[in-house]
Design a protein around this motif. Structure first.
Motif, mmCIF file in Angstrom:
data_model
loop_
_atom_site.group_PDB
_atom_site.id
_atom_site.type_symbol
_atom_site.label_atom_id
_atom_site.label_comp_id
_atom_site.label_asym_id
_atom_site.label_seq_id
_atom_site.Cartn_x
_atom_site.Cartn_y
_atom_site.Cartn_z
ATOM 1 N N SER A 51 25.070 -5.424 37.738
ATOM 2 C CA SER A 51 25.700 -6.166 36.637
ATOM 3 C C SER A 51 27.173 -5.808 36.559
ATOM 4 O O SER A 51 27.571 -4.675 36.838
ATOM 5 C CB SER A 51 25.010 -5.865 35.298
ATOM 6 N N VAL A 52 27.964 -6.814 36.204
ATOM 7 C CA VAL A 52 29.393 -6.632 35.960
ATOM 8 C C VAL A 52 29.625 -6.981 34.499
ATOM 9 O O VAL A 52 29.194 -8.037 34.036
ATOM 10 C CB VAL A 52 30.250 -7.563 36.855
ATOM 11 N N ARG A 53 30.282 -6.070 33.788
ATOM 12 C CA ARG A 53 30.596 -6.304 32.375
ATOM 13 C C ARG A 53 32.083 -6.141 32.141
ATOM 14 O O ARG A 53 32.702 -5.188 32.623
ATOM 15 C CB ARG A 53 29.844 -5.327 31.467
ATOM 16 N N ASP A 54 32.650 -7.082 31.420
ATOM 17 C CA ASP A 54 34.055 -7.032 31.002
ATOM 18 C C ASP A 54 35.016 -6.894 32.173
ATOM 19 O O ASP A 54 36.147 -6.421 31.998
ATOM 20 C CB ASP A 54 34.288 -5.892 30.001
ATOM 21 N N GLY A 55 34.598 -7.257 33.364
ATOM 22 C CA GLY A 55 35.472 -7.197 34.532
ATOM 23 C C GLY A 55 35.887 -5.797 34.931
ATOM 24 O O GLY A 55 36.752 -5.617 35.788
ATOM 25 N N ALA A 56 35.266 -4.787 34.308
ATOM 26 C CA ALA A 56 35.697 -3.418 34.576
ATOM 27 C C ALA A 56 34.546 -2.432 34.773
ATOM 28 O O ALA A 56 34.771 -1.306 35.178
ATOM 29 C CB ALA A 56 36.579 -2.923 33.426
ATOM 30 N N MET A 57 33.328 -2.861 34.493
ATOM 31 C CA MET A 57 32.179 -1.958 34.612
ATOM 32 C C MET A 57 31.152 -2.590 35.533
ATOM 33 O O MET A 57 30.626 -3.663 35.245
ATOM 34 C CB MET A 57 31.556 -1.702 33.237
ATOM 35 N N ILE A 58 30.863 -1.897 36.635
ATOM 36 C CA ILE A 58 29.834 -2.353 37.567
ATOM 37 C C ILE A 58 28.722 -1.318 37.530
ATOM 38 O O ILE A 58 28.951 -0.134 37.771
ATOM 39 C CB ILE A 58 30.390 -2.495 38.995
ATOM 40 N N GLU A 59 27.513 -1.801 37.221
ATOM 41 C CA GLU A 59 26.357 -0.915 37.129
ATOM 42 C C GLU A 59 25.280 -1.416 38.083
ATOM 43 O O GLU A 59 24.967 -2.604 38.099
ATOM 44 C CB GLU A 59 25.810 -0.887 35.704
ATOM 45 N N ILE A 60 24.733 -0.481 38.844
ATOM 46 C CA ILE A 60 23.638 -0.811 39.750
ATOM 47 C C ILE A 60 22.466 0.096 39.414
ATOM 48 O O ILE A 60 22.600 1.321 39.379
ATOM 49 C CB ILE A 60 24.050 -0.611 41.225
ATOM 50 N N ALA A 61 21.334 -0.533 39.142
ATOM 51 C CA ALA A 61 20.084 0.196 38.926
ATOM 52 C C ALA A 61 19.202 -0.133 40.122
ATOM 53 O O ALA A 61 18.944 -1.298 40.409
ATOM 54 C CB ALA A 61 19.423 -0.243 37.631
ATOM 55 N N THR A 62 18.760 0.899 40.829
ATOM 56 C CA THR A 62 17.969 0.702 42.034
ATOM 57 C C THR A 62 16.818 1.689 42.079
ATOM 58 O O THR A 62 16.885 2.751 41.453
ATOM 59 C CB THR A 62 18.850 0.839 43.298
ATOM 60 N N ARG A 63 15.811 1.351 42.822
ATOM 61 C CA ARG A 63 14.642 2.222 42.936
ATOM 62 C C ARG A 63 14.966 3.473 43.743
ATOM 63 O O ARG A 63 14.476 4.554 43.461
ATOM 64 C CB ARG A 63 13.522 1.433 43.596
ATOM 65 N N GLU A 64 15.791 3.297 44.775
ATOM 66 C CA GLU A 64 16.151 4.420 45.636
ATOM 67 C C GLU A 64 17.540 4.171 46.206
ATOM 68 O O GLU A 64 17.889 3.042 46.536
ATOM 69 C CB GLU A 64 15.131 4.555 46.767
ATOM 70 N N ALA A 65 18.327 5.233 46.341
ATOM 71 C CA ALA A 65 19.677 5.119 46.889
ATOM 72 C C ALA A 65 19.985 6.348 47.733
ATOM 73 O O ALA A 65 19.625 7.460 47.365
ATOM 74 C CB ALA A 65 20.707 4.984 45.767
ATOM 75 N N VAL A 66 20.659 6.104 48.865
ATOM 76 C CA VAL A 66 21.023 7.189 49.762
ATOM 77 C C VAL A 66 22.506 7.060 50.079
ATOM 78 O O VAL A 66 22.919 6.131 50.776
ATOM 79 C CB VAL A 66 20.209 7.145 51.077
ATOM 80 N N PRO A 67 23.338 7.982 49.566
ATOM 81 C CA PRO A 67 24.761 7.938 49.899
ATOM 82 C C PRO A 67 25.003 8.486 51.304
ATOM 83 O O PRO A 67 24.212 9.282 51.812
ATOM 84 C CB PRO A 67 25.406 8.843 48.840
ATOM 85 N N GLY A 68 26.076 8.041 51.917
ATOM 86 C CA GLY A 68 26.406 8.552 53.242
ATOM 87 C C GLY A 68 27.749 8.056 53.715
ATOM 88 O O GLY A 68 28.224 6.994 53.296
ATOM 89 N N ASP A 69 28.366 8.824 54.595
ATOM 90 C CA ASP A 69 29.666 8.455 55.142
ATOM 91 C C ASP A 69 29.538 7.608 56.401
ATOM 92 O O ASP A 69 30.458 6.882 56.760
ATOM 93 C CB ASP A 69 30.484 9.718 55.468
ATOM 94 N N ASP A 70 28.397 7.697 57.087
ATOM 95 C CA ASP A 70 28.199 6.982 58.340
ATOM 96 C C ASP A 70 27.531 5.635 58.057
ATOM 97 O O ASP A 70 26.315 5.540 57.905
ATOM 98 C CB ASP A 70 27.333 7.824 59.284
ATOM 99 N N LEU A 71 28.341 4.588 58.014
ATOM 100 C CA LEU A 71 27.840 3.251 57.701
ATOM 101 C C LEU A 71 26.787 2.797 58.709
ATOM 102 O O LEU A 71 25.772 2.223 58.345
ATOM 103 C CB LEU A 71 28.995 2.245 57.650
ATOM 104 N N GLY A 72 27.007 3.083 59.982
ATOM 105 C CA GLY A 72 26.057 2.692 61.018
ATOM 106 C C GLY A 72 24.692 3.318 60.809
ATOM 107 O O GLY A 72 23.664 2.654 60.941
ATOM 108 N N GLN A 73 24.663 4.596 60.483
ATOM 109 C CA GLN A 73 23.394 5.285 60.249
ATOM 110 C C GLN A 73 22.688 4.723 59.015
ATOM 111 O O GLN A 73 21.467 4.525 59.029
ATOM 112 C CB GLN A 73 23.611 6.785 60.079
#
Length: 150
Positions: free
Chosen positions: A68-90
């Motif tokens: 969701s985007v609110r007021d053009g300044a807040m982006i919120e993502i609710a997800t079941r699972e998320a994995v951060p990483g620096d290697d986009l390919g992986q």
């Protein structure tokens, strides 16, 4: 813009001064810049990418979710699972493949459970009406699974 990405168990990303966000829904990839109109969409299994105020790019693989985007300044993502990483390919190969495999396994398990449920109902019907072997689940409104003969 502020970006938050949360799962039911953790806050994965909470970052201010985001300059650009790229995400993907069923219609394809899209970008969000400051001042974007209010927006709500269901994300696909994909990688969310953003740039911070220094221009550095960051990535998080998400297992679907809602953005969701609110007021053009807040982006919120609710997800079941998320994995951060620096290697986009992986993230795109290993993590997204794992998410897709898990979804497929869960759908298969739900289908199997539904078949067991229908079989149990049929057994109950047969036990209650032993002379009515012609009663089908269709006649009782139980339906059938995709690919099964009606």
């Amino acid at each position: 813009m502020n970006l938050t990405i949360a799962t039911p168990l953790a806050l994965i990303v909470d970052e201010a001064d985001v300059r650009h966000v790229r995400a993907e829904d069923e219609t394809g990839a899209f970008g969000l810049l400051p001042g974007h109109a209010d927006f709500l969409t269901e994300l696909a299994i994909s990688v969310v990418t953003w740039r911070d105020e220094t221009g550095a790019e960051h990535h998080v693989a998400v297992r679907g979710g809602m953005l969701s985007v609110r007021d053009g300044a807040m982006i919120e993502i609710a997800t079941r699972e998320a994995v951060p990483g620096d290697d986009l390919g992986q993230l795109e190969t290993e993590v997204l493949d794992r998410f897709r495999r898990q979804i497929s396994e869960e759908q298969s398990a739900r289908t199997d459970a539904h078949r067991l449920y229908l079989a149990a109902i049929q057994q109950i019907i047969t036990a209650l009406h032993p002379n009515s072997s012609g009663i089908s689940g269709q006649k009782l409104g139980l339906g059938s699974l995709p690919g099964e003969d009606a």
